[in-house]
Motif scaffolding. Structure first.
Motif, short mmCIF file in Angstrom:
data_model
loop_
_atom_site.label_atom_id
_atom_site.label_comp_id
_atom_site.label_asym_id
_atom_site.label_seq_id
_atom_site.Cartn_x
_atom_site.Cartn_y
_atom_site.Cartn_z
N VAL A 186 0.80 -1.35 0.22
CA VAL A 186 -0.11 0.13 -0.22
C VAL A 186 0.65 1.20 0.12
O VAL A 186 0.65 2.63 -0.78
CB VAL A 186 -0.71 -0.26 0.94
N ARG A 238 -1.94 6.26 2.29
CA ARG A 238 -2.51 5.54 1.13
C ARG A 238 -3.44 5.40 1.13
O ARG A 238 -4.39 5.03 0.46
CB ARG A 238 -0.75 4.99 0.65
N ASN A 239 -3.45 4.57 2.48
CA ASN A 239 -4.41 3.99 3.28
C ASN A 239 -5.89 4.44 2.93
O ASN A 239 -7.08 4.54 2.49
CB ASN A 239 -4.49 2.97 4.28
N GLN A 242 -6.89 5.64 -0.71
CA GLN A 242 -7.60 4.41 -1.24
C GLN A 242 -9.28 4.19 0.01
O GLN A 242 -10.27 4.18 -1.45
CB GLN A 242 -6.73 3.27 -1.15
N HIS A 250 -10.05 12.54 0.63
CA HIS A 250 -8.63 12.11 -0.69
C HIS A 250 -7.83 13.78 -0.68
O HIS A 250 -6.17 13.41 -0.69
CB HIS A 250 -9.18 12.36 -1.54
#
Length: 259
Positions: A186, A238-239, A242, A250
């Protein structure tokens, strides 16, 4: 009495909350009635176990043992666990040495129930310490699995990185660990198809990405807490990207990642 570890709404912000309150929350969690009862039973009874058969036949003791090594999912695989515990850790061809996941080898060595080590005494206090750590992480992971994975990496990576094995061997151990692989996968944006690649290709890809982000492709760099913290931060952000359901969250995570 039960206690749920407080980490806000999880993610990177929850991680920072936990960092500030970790010591206090660990103390509170470890002293709950349910946790104390389990640990007292293990400490009192583990010295009476002299074979793998006896251990896998005692659900309470087996539960603590598996949790201590992060192997909770194997609670119903008792025949397999028995074979793991009985395998000779000094024989490179034995089952426990052929398994890519080295948690089984650590359990074998510390429980001392193989034919070559059955005369040893289990360090109950050391097992309980591991159990405490994993239980604390598991409590968080039931609600925020990303923080459980981050805590696991923070604990496991420095030890692995400092081990006396070749650098490639360290990377293969990382790739063989489902939880550590997830962190790198990830954090580096490798995608879900990464794990389907041939293992040599996975090694090449993960080393290339590590060099891209850190300037070095060596797994040994993760002996440093600074390197681990940087990796965990990238993973959590980054998780979050997502999992984001709105453009604003975001964008906020992406801004932090670039910072």
């Amino acid at each position: 009495m039960t206690y749920n570890v407080q980490v806000g709404s999880g993610g990177y912000v929850g991680w920072k909350i936990l960092e500030r309150s970790m010591a206090r929350q660990k103390e509170v969690f470890s002293q709950t009635v349910s946790e104390k009862s389990v640990k007292e039973y293990f400490t009192k009874n583990i010295s009476g176990i002299s074979s793998a058969d006896e251990l896998v036949g005692n659900y309470k003791l087996l539960t603590v043992t598996l949790r201590a090594f992060g192997l909770d999912a194997d609670i119903n695989n008792r025949f397999f666990i028995k074979k793991v515990l009985e395998a000779d850790p000094n024989d490179e061809t034995s089952l426990v040495n052929r398994l890519a996941d080295k948690r089984y080898l650590k359990m074998n060595q510390e429980m001392k129930l193989s034919g070559s080590a059955s005369s040893g005494t289990v360090d109950a206090a050391a097992i309980i310490t591991k159990y405490d750590e994993r239980s604390f992480e598991k409590n968080i992971g039931e609600r925020y699995p990303e923080i459980e994975l981050a805590l696991n990496a923070q604990r496991e990576l420095p030890s692995l990185a400092s081990s006396e094995t070749s650098d490639n061997a360290k990377w293969y151990q990382i790739l063989g660990s489902k939880s550590l692989r997830q962190i790198f996968q990830v954090a580096y944006g490798l995608g879900s198809s990464f794990s389907a690649l041939p293992i040599d290709r996975q090694l090449s890809e993960i080393k290339s990405k590590t060099e891209q982000f850190t300037g070095s492709d060596s797994a040994a760099q993760f002996e440093s807490s600074t390197s681990v913290d940087s990796l965990v931060r990238r993973y959590l952000l980054r998780n979050q990207i997502q999992a984001s359901s709105t453009a604003s969250s975001h964008a906020n995570a992406l801004t932090l990642l670039r910072g």
